[in-house]
Design a protein around this motif. Sequence first.
Motif, PDB file in Angstrom:
ATOM      1  N   ALA A 186      19.010   9.014  -5.776  1.00  0.00           N
ATOM      2  CA  ALA A 186      20.448   8.779  -5.638  1.00  0.00           C
ATOM      3  C   ALA A 186      20.849   8.524  -4.198  1.00  0.00           C
ATOM      4  N   HIS A 187      19.999   8.871  -3.239  1.00  0.00           N
ATOM      5  CA  HIS A 187      20.366   8.721  -1.826  1.00  0.00           C
ATOM      6  C   HIS A 187      20.525   7.264  -1.415  1.00  0.00           C
ATOM      7  N   PHE A 188      19.893   6.337  -2.163  1.00  0.00           N
ATOM      8  CA  PHE A 188      20.113   4.921  -1.849  1.00  0.00           C
ATOM      9  C   PHE A 188      20.506   4.092  -3.067  1.00  0.00           C
ATOM     10  N   ALA A 189      20.453   4.667  -4.273  1.00  0.00           N
ATOM     11  CA  ALA A 189      20.785   3.900  -5.478  1.00  0.00           C
ATOM     12  C   ALA A 189      21.415   4.821  -6.515  1.00  0.00           C
ATOM     13  N   PRO A 190      22.675   5.215  -6.319  1.00  0.00           N
ATOM     14  CA  PRO A 190      23.278   6.209  -7.209  1.00  0.00           C
ATOM     15  C   PRO A 190      23.862   5.664  -8.508  1.00  0.00           C
ATOM     16  N   ASP A 191      23.809   4.361  -8.730  1.00  0.00           N
ATOM     17  CA  ASP A 191      24.565   3.763  -9.827  1.00  0.00           C
ATOM     18  C   ASP A 191      24.274   4.382 -11.191  1.00  0.00           C
ATOM     19  N   HIS A 192      22.991   4.587 -11.512  1.00  0.00           N
ATOM     20  CA  HIS A 192      22.613   5.017 -12.860  1.00  0.00           C
ATOM     21  C   HIS A 192      22.281   6.506 -12.929  1.00  0.00           C
ATOM     22  N   LEU A 193      22.722   7.269 -11.939  1.00  0.00           N
ATOM     23  CA  LEU A 193      22.340   8.673 -11.848  1.00  0.00           C
ATOM     24  C   LEU A 193      22.651   9.449 -13.118  1.00  0.00           C
ATOM     25  N   ASP A 194      23.895   9.485 -13.530  1.00  0.00           N
ATOM     26  CA  ASP A 194      24.290  10.319 -14.660  1.00  0.00           C
ATOM     27  C   ASP A 194      23.631   9.862 -15.958  1.00  0.00           C
ATOM     28  N   ALA A 195      23.593   8.556 -16.187  1.00  0.00           N
ATOM     29  CA  ALA A 195      22.993   8.044 -17.420  1.00  0.00           C
ATOM     30  C   ALA A 195      21.497   8.329 -17.462  1.00  0.00           C
ATOM     31  N   ALA A 196      20.811   8.200 -16.310  1.00  0.00           N
ATOM     32  CA  ALA A 196      19.372   8.436 -16.274  1.00  0.00           C
ATOM     33  C   ALA A 196      19.044   9.901 -16.552  1.00  0.00           C
ATOM     34  N   LEU A 197      19.813  10.814 -15.974  1.00  0.00           N
ATOM     35  CA  LEU A 197      19.543  12.225 -16.206  1.00  0.00           C
ATOM     36  C   LEU A 197      19.835  12.609 -17.654  1.00  0.00           C
ATOM     37  N   ASP A 198      20.895  12.053 -18.220  1.00  0.00           N
ATOM     38  CA  ASP A 198      21.201  12.322 -19.625  1.00  0.00           C
ATOM     39  C   ASP A 198      20.073  11.840 -20.535  1.00  0.00           C
ATOM     40  N   LEU A 199      19.592  10.625 -20.277  1.00  0.00           N
ATOM     41  CA  LEU A 199      18.525  10.057 -21.098  1.00  0.00           C
ATOM     42  C   LEU A 199      17.258  10.903 -20.980  1.00  0.00           C
ATOM     43  N   TYR A 200      16.901  11.267 -19.756  1.00  0.00           N
ATOM     44  CA  TYR A 200      15.688  12.052 -19.529  1.00  0.00           C
ATOM     45  C   TYR A 200      15.739  13.384 -20.275  1.00  0.00           C
ATOM     46  N   ARG A 201      16.839  14.077 -20.148  1.00  0.00           N
ATOM     47  CA  ARG A 201      16.944  15.384 -20.813  1.00  0.00           C
ATOM     48  C   ARG A 201      16.995  15.243 -22.330  1.00  0.00           C
ATOM     49  N   ARG A 202      17.661  14.223 -22.820  1.00  0.00           N
ATOM     50  CA  ARG A 202      17.795  14.036 -24.262  1.00  0.00           C
ATOM     51  C   ARG A 202      16.461  13.694 -24.907  1.00  0.00           C
ATOM     52  N   ASP A 203      15.666  12.832 -24.259  1.00  0.00           N
ATOM     53  CA  ASP A 203      14.454  12.303 -24.874  1.00  0.00           C
ATOM     54  C   ASP A 203      13.182  13.016 -24.427  1.00  0.00           C
ATOM     55  N   PHE A 204      13.295  14.052 -23.641  1.00  0.00           N
ATOM     56  CA  PHE A 204      12.117  14.713 -23.076  1.00  0.00           C
ATOM     57  C   PHE A 204      11.201  15.259 -24.175  1.00  0.00           C
ATOM     58  N   ARG A 205       9.906  15.013 -23.988  1.00  0.00           N
ATOM     59  CA  ARG A 205       8.882  15.534 -24.894  1.00  0.00           C
ATOM     60  C   ARG A 205       7.990  16.494 -24.098  1.00  0.00           C
ATOM     61  N   PRO A 206       7.864  17.734 -24.511  1.00  0.00           N
ATOM     62  CA  PRO A 206       7.005  18.674 -23.784  1.00  0.00           C
ATOM     63  C   PRO A 206       5.571  18.159 -23.693  1.00  0.00           C
ATOM     64  N   SER A 207       4.911  18.510 -22.602  1.00  0.00           N
ATOM     65  CA  SER A 207       3.533  18.092 -22.365  1.00  0.00           C
ATOM     66  C   SER A 207       2.737  19.281 -21.852  1.00  0.00           C
ATOM     67  N   ASP A 208       1.440  19.073 -21.657  1.00  0.00           N
ATOM     68  CA  ASP A 208       0.615  20.128 -21.083  1.00  0.00           C
ATOM     69  C   ASP A 208       1.076  20.486 -19.676  1.00  0.00           C
ATOM     70  N   ALA A 209       1.678  19.514 -18.989  1.00  0.00           N
ATOM     71  CA  ALA A 209       2.108  19.744 -17.611  1.00  0.00           C
ATOM     72  C   ALA A 209       3.481  20.399 -17.519  1.00  0.00           C
ATOM     73  N   LEU A 210       4.339  20.200 -18.538  1.00  0.00           N
ATOM     74  CA  LEU A 210       5.735  20.619 -18.404  1.00  0.00           C
ATOM     75  C   LEU A 210       6.319  20.917 -19.779  1.00  0.00           C
ATOM     76  N   GLU A 211       6.898  22.096 -19.924  1.00  0.00           N
ATOM     77  CA  GLU A 211       7.450  22.505 -21.213  1.00  0.00           C
ATOM     78  C   GLU A 211       8.868  22.016 -21.436  1.00  0.00           C
ATOM     79  N   ARG A 212       9.650  21.900 -20.363  1.00  0.00           N
ATOM     80  CA  ARG A 212      11.055  21.516 -20.494  1.00  0.00           C
ATOM     81  C   ARG A 212      11.427  20.562 -19.359  1.00  0.00           C
TER      82      ARG A 212
END
Length: 331
Positions: A186-212
């Motif tokens: 966001a420090h140089f390209a903030p345009d899609h910040l909110d939409a990108a974070l919403d998409l990431y959290r909504r569609d996240f699939r747990p993996s061996d590396a990360l549960e949430r």
Amino acid sequence: MTRFSVLDLVPVREGGTLGEAFAATTALARAAEAAGCRRFWVAEHHAMEGIAGGATSVVLAHVGNATRTIRIGSGGIMLPNHTPFQIAEQFGTLDALFPGRVDLGLGRAPGAGPELQRALRRNLHQAAEHFPQDVLELRALLTGEVDLPIVATPGLGAQVELWMLGSSLFGASLAARLGLPYAFAAHFAPDHLDAALDLYRRDFRPSDALERPHVMVAMNVFCAPTTAEARLLASSQQQSFVRLRTGNPGRLPPPVEDYADTLPAPARAMLDHLGQAAATGTPGEVRAGVDAFIRRTGADEIMLCGATYDPEARIRSLELTMDALEPADAA
């Protein structure tokens, strides 16, 4: 509790040398470690007179030797510029040298014209199209989760923490699908910040590396005893942004008082737009700005950015910032 980290581009200032730039980066890394920062990342840029972090893994080895505990990493490696095997070897080497301390942030943007493509011997736009497959190959080279016809040594078995970087919905979607932590620029390209974070959290699939889902967002922060001094410090980076966006990049220039007031309306609007992911002012003003940004993004981590012409001024800015933010973490 929100954690704080530092992104450095290894800026080369007007009248300065490459050696001075690398010395400033190691001094900043030591200061970040002493201040309690979680990570110190270096970004890959090529053929830019004012940025000396092109050989990113080499710079990280230097930073790793200058520090003891802070995590070191790329913010990021532009994978289309390389083969997955090369990066597995480089970061496998870093992990062997600095076990438990290495992050590998990956970006897709080739960011290169035909001259650089020839110099790198890469068709970068074609390579960018293969980015998801290259990420999977790189992960397999490190983890051994897929049998490959070749073994990276160093590389295989390295405990490198993979991150997906992005400034659009593409990186957010890929990070969610692969179950990776996600860092938004966001420090140089903030345009899609909110939409990108919403998409990431909504569609996240747990993996061996990360549960949430785990989010880090980069913002520019300049802190000084007075608002006027902080704005003066920020003016060097503001000049660099304007010069880059108008096709005239160069070395980091000295600060200019009331710089934004001298600009035509389009350039002022660009800086104002970037200001939505920034906090500039006194410690109290910076804390209020960072707290508001955390409330907006829900970020697990904040990456502090912001080059200053005087390297000592950036260290003072970081120290003041971390002091100002500590009570918020302790509450």
